[in-house]
Scaffold this motif. Sequence first.
Motif, mmCIF file in Angstrom:
data_model
loop_
_atom_site.group_PDB
_atom_site.id
_atom_site.type_symbol
_atom_site.label_atom_id
_atom_site.label_comp_id
_atom_site.label_asym_id
_atom_site.label_seq_id
_atom_site.Cartn_x
_atom_site.Cartn_y
_atom_site.Cartn_z
ATOM 1 N N GLU A 141 -0.003 -7.529 7.088
ATOM 2 C CA GLU A 141 1.253 -6.864 7.459
ATOM 3 C C GLU A 141 2.434 -7.680 6.925
ATOM 4 O O GLU A 141 3.186 -8.295 7.683
ATOM 5 C CB GLU A 141 1.350 -6.702 8.972
ATOM 6 C CG GLU A 141 0.262 -5.815 9.563
ATOM 7 C CD GLU A 141 0.457 -5.597 11.058
ATOM 8 O OE1 GLU A 141 1.602 -5.369 11.481
ATOM 9 O OE2 GLU A 141 -0.547 -5.660 11.772
ATOM 10 N N PRO A 142 2.622 -7.678 5.590
ATOM 11 C CA PRO A 142 3.649 -8.539 4.990
ATOM 12 C C PRO A 142 5.079 -8.202 5.397
ATOM 13 O O PRO A 142 5.979 -9.025 5.237
ATOM 14 C CB PRO A 142 3.444 -8.349 3.487
ATOM 15 C CG PRO A 142 2.638 -7.114 3.332
ATOM 16 C CD PRO A 142 1.880 -6.913 4.605
ATOM 17 N N SER A 143 5.301 -7.016 5.944
ATOM 18 C CA SER A 143 6.661 -6.657 6.352
ATOM 19 C C SER A 143 7.093 -7.358 7.635
ATOM 20 O O SER A 143 8.272 -7.441 7.934
ATOM 21 C CB SER A 143 6.786 -5.143 6.518
ATOM 22 O OG SER A 143 5.923 -4.702 7.542
ATOM 23 N N LYS A 144 6.123 -7.860 8.408
ATOM 24 C CA LYS A 144 6.452 -8.575 9.643
ATOM 25 C C LYS A 144 7.027 -9.947 9.315
ATOM 26 O O LYS A 144 6.565 -10.637 8.414
ATOM 27 C CB LYS A 144 5.214 -8.747 10.516
ATOM 28 C CG LYS A 144 4.854 -7.539 11.319
ATOM 29 C CD LYS A 144 3.805 -7.900 12.350
ATOM 30 C CE LYS A 144 3.615 -6.784 13.333
ATOM 31 N NZ LYS A 144 2.585 -7.128 14.323
ATOM 32 N N THR A 145 8.012 -10.347 10.095
ATOM 33 C CA THR A 145 8.614 -11.665 9.930
ATOM 34 C C THR A 145 7.622 -12.742 10.370
ATOM 35 O O THR A 145 7.059 -12.647 11.463
ATOM 36 C CB THR A 145 9.897 -11.777 10.768
ATOM 37 O OG1 THR A 145 10.786 -10.733 10.372
ATOM 38 C CG2 THR A 145 10.563 -13.132 10.586
ATOM 39 N N PRO A 146 7.387 -13.744 9.532
ATOM 40 C CA PRO A 146 6.458 -14.802 9.936
ATOM 41 C C PRO A 146 7.043 -15.672 11.044
ATOM 42 O O PRO A 146 8.258 -15.745 11.218
ATOM 43 C CB PRO A 146 6.264 -15.621 8.661
ATOM 44 C CG PRO A 146 7.394 -15.278 7.779
ATOM 45 C CD PRO A 146 7.921 -13.940 8.200
ATOM 46 N N PHE A 147 6.163 -16.297 11.794
ATOM 47 C CA PHE A 147 6.570 -17.273 12.804
ATOM 48 C C PHE A 147 6.765 -18.606 12.097
ATOM 49 O O PHE A 147 5.946 -19.006 11.263
ATOM 50 C CB PHE A 147 5.504 -17.422 13.888
ATOM 51 C CG PHE A 147 5.409 -16.246 14.805
ATOM 52 C CD1 PHE A 147 6.140 -16.204 15.976
ATOM 53 C CD2 PHE A 147 4.593 -15.174 14.482
ATOM 54 C CE1 PHE A 147 6.059 -15.114 16.828
ATOM 55 C CE2 PHE A 147 4.507 -14.081 15.336
ATOM 56 C CZ PHE A 147 5.240 -14.041 16.499
ATOM 57 N N SER A 148 7.827 -19.295 12.444
ATOM 58 C CA SER A 148 8.135 -20.579 11.841
ATOM 59 C C SER A 148 8.537 -21.541 12.950
ATOM 60 O O SER A 148 9.424 -21.225 13.745
ATOM 61 C CB SER A 148 9.285 -20.400 10.840
ATOM 62 O OG SER A 148 9.670 -21.623 10.280
ATOM 63 N N PHE A 149 7.855 -22.691 13.018
ATOM 64 C CA PHE A 149 8.179 -23.657 14.065
ATOM 65 C C PHE A 149 7.866 -25.073 13.601
ATOM 66 O O PHE A 149 7.032 -25.292 12.736
ATOM 67 C CB PHE A 149 7.463 -23.328 15.386
ATOM 68 C CG PHE A 149 5.983 -23.084 15.265
ATOM 69 C CD1 PHE A 149 5.081 -24.107 15.494
ATOM 70 C CD2 PHE A 149 5.501 -21.840 14.916
ATOM 71 C CE1 PHE A 149 3.714 -23.893 15.397
ATOM 72 C CE2 PHE A 149 4.137 -21.605 14.818
ATOM 73 C CZ PHE A 149 3.241 -22.639 15.057
ATOM 74 N N SER A 150 8.575 -26.018 14.185
ATOM 75 C CA SER A 150 8.479 -27.425 13.796
ATOM 76 C C SER A 150 7.839 -28.266 14.877
ATOM 77 O O SER A 150 7.796 -27.874 16.045
ATOM 78 C CB SER A 150 9.880 -27.998 13.537
ATOM 79 O OG SER A 150 10.456 -27.398 12.431
ATOM 80 N N GLY A 151 7.426 -29.441 14.456
ATOM 81 C CA GLY A 151 6.978 -30.461 15.392
ATOM 82 C C GLY A 151 5.509 -30.376 15.741
ATOM 83 O O GLY A 151 4.837 -29.393 15.460
ATOM 84 N N ALA A 152 5.045 -31.443 16.339
ATOM 85 C CA ALA A 152 3.668 -31.491 16.819
ATOM 86 C C ALA A 152 3.574 -30.523 17.989
ATOM 87 O O ALA A 152 4.298 -30.649 18.966
ATOM 88 C CB ALA A 152 3.304 -32.902 17.251
ATOM 89 N N GLN A 153 2.719 -29.537 17.868
ATOM 90 C CA GLN A 153 2.607 -28.493 18.876
ATOM 91 C C GLN A 153 1.246 -28.557 19.560
ATOM 92 O O GLN A 153 0.244 -28.866 18.924
ATOM 93 C CB GLN A 153 2.767 -27.116 18.224
ATOM 94 C CG GLN A 153 4.099 -26.907 17.541
ATOM 95 C CD GLN A 153 5.242 -26.797 18.524
ATOM 96 O OE1 GLN A 153 5.083 -26.313 19.643
ATOM 97 N NE2 GLN A 153 6.417 -27.236 18.109
ATOM 98 N N PRO A 154 1.214 -28.208 20.823
ATOM 99 C CA PRO A 154 -0.085 -28.145 21.517
ATOM 100 C C PRO A 154 -0.869 -26.936 21.021
ATOM 101 O O PRO A 154 -0.292 -25.972 20.504
ATOM 102 C CB PRO A 154 0.311 -27.993 22.989
ATOM 103 C CG PRO A 154 1.664 -27.380 22.957
ATOM 104 C CD PRO A 154 2.331 -27.897 21.704
ATOM 105 N N PRO A 155 -2.174 -26.944 21.185
ATOM 106 C CA PRO A 155 -3.009 -25.819 20.738
ATOM 107 C C PRO A 155 -2.548 -24.477 21.305
ATOM 108 O O PRO A 155 -2.651 -23.450 20.635
ATOM 109 C CB PRO A 155 -4.405 -26.179 21.240
ATOM 110 C CG PRO A 155 -4.391 -27.661 21.386
ATOM 111 C CD PRO A 155 -2.979 -28.030 21.748
ATOM 112 N N GLU A 156 -2.012 -24.490 22.507
ATOM 113 C CA GLU A 156 -1.567 -23.245 23.139
ATOM 114 C C GLU A 156 -0.485 -22.536 22.319
ATOM 115 O O GLU A 156 -0.420 -21.302 22.312
ATOM 116 C CB GLU A 156 -1.047 -23.518 24.564
ATOM 117 C CG GLU A 156 -2.102 -24.033 25.525
ATOM 118 C CD GLU A 156 -2.401 -25.531 25.347
ATOM 119 O OE1 GLU A 156 -3.517 -25.937 25.725
ATOM 120 O OE2 GLU A 156 -1.544 -26.276 24.825
ATOM 121 N N THR A 157 0.360 -23.306 21.642
ATOM 122 C CA THR A 157 1.401 -22.704 20.806
ATOM 123 C C THR A 157 0.770 -21.909 19.675
ATOM 124 O O THR A 157 1.160 -20.771 19.405
ATOM 125 C CB THR A 157 2.338 -23.793 20.232
ATOM 126 O OG1 THR A 157 2.955 -24.475 21.308
ATOM 127 C CG2 THR A 157 3.397 -23.193 19.322
#
Length: 166
Positions: A141-157
């Motif tokens: 679904e290339p029309s959907k905006t990708p999720f972008s996030f920084s930092g060390a994240q827990p698996p739940e993220t």
Amino acid sequence: MPIGTYLARKYGPAAAEAAKNKTGHLHQLATKLGIDFDPSRIISSTVKSHCLLDYASTLGTEKQNELAEVLFRGYFADGQLISSKDFLLESAEKVGLNRAEAEQHMDQPSVSAKVRSEIDEAHSRYNVNGVPHFVVSNLSEPSKTPFSFSGAQPPETFIAVFERLI
């Protein structure tokens, strides 16, 4: 710039102290993976290291990943200066890259310009300001905006992001 100075400016003195004492959250996660962060490392330009990784990519993803591991360990655990040409070329040799070819590639203005352009695009497109940074999308679904996030994240993220994408 020493890592302590950088952390104090960006996150406050407590973050610098945690890095120095090896008590911060990121250090604890790294320790579980067998990585012992060097608290005396220096923050410097990574453009040349990205140029070297660009060269390794011409030899395949596996070689590029192998080099990235050597660079990460050298910088984060051994306190090597990531902008040091000697360190970069020694790392290239450790993974079997031709030193002269690697140096020639790193020193090409066109390669440096390409890397800087990629950095600028990542910053403007995804607000990438450092590492780690993750951009996750659903390729079906290339029309959907990708999720972008920084930092060390827990698996739940990651689980939450993946669940939203499928």
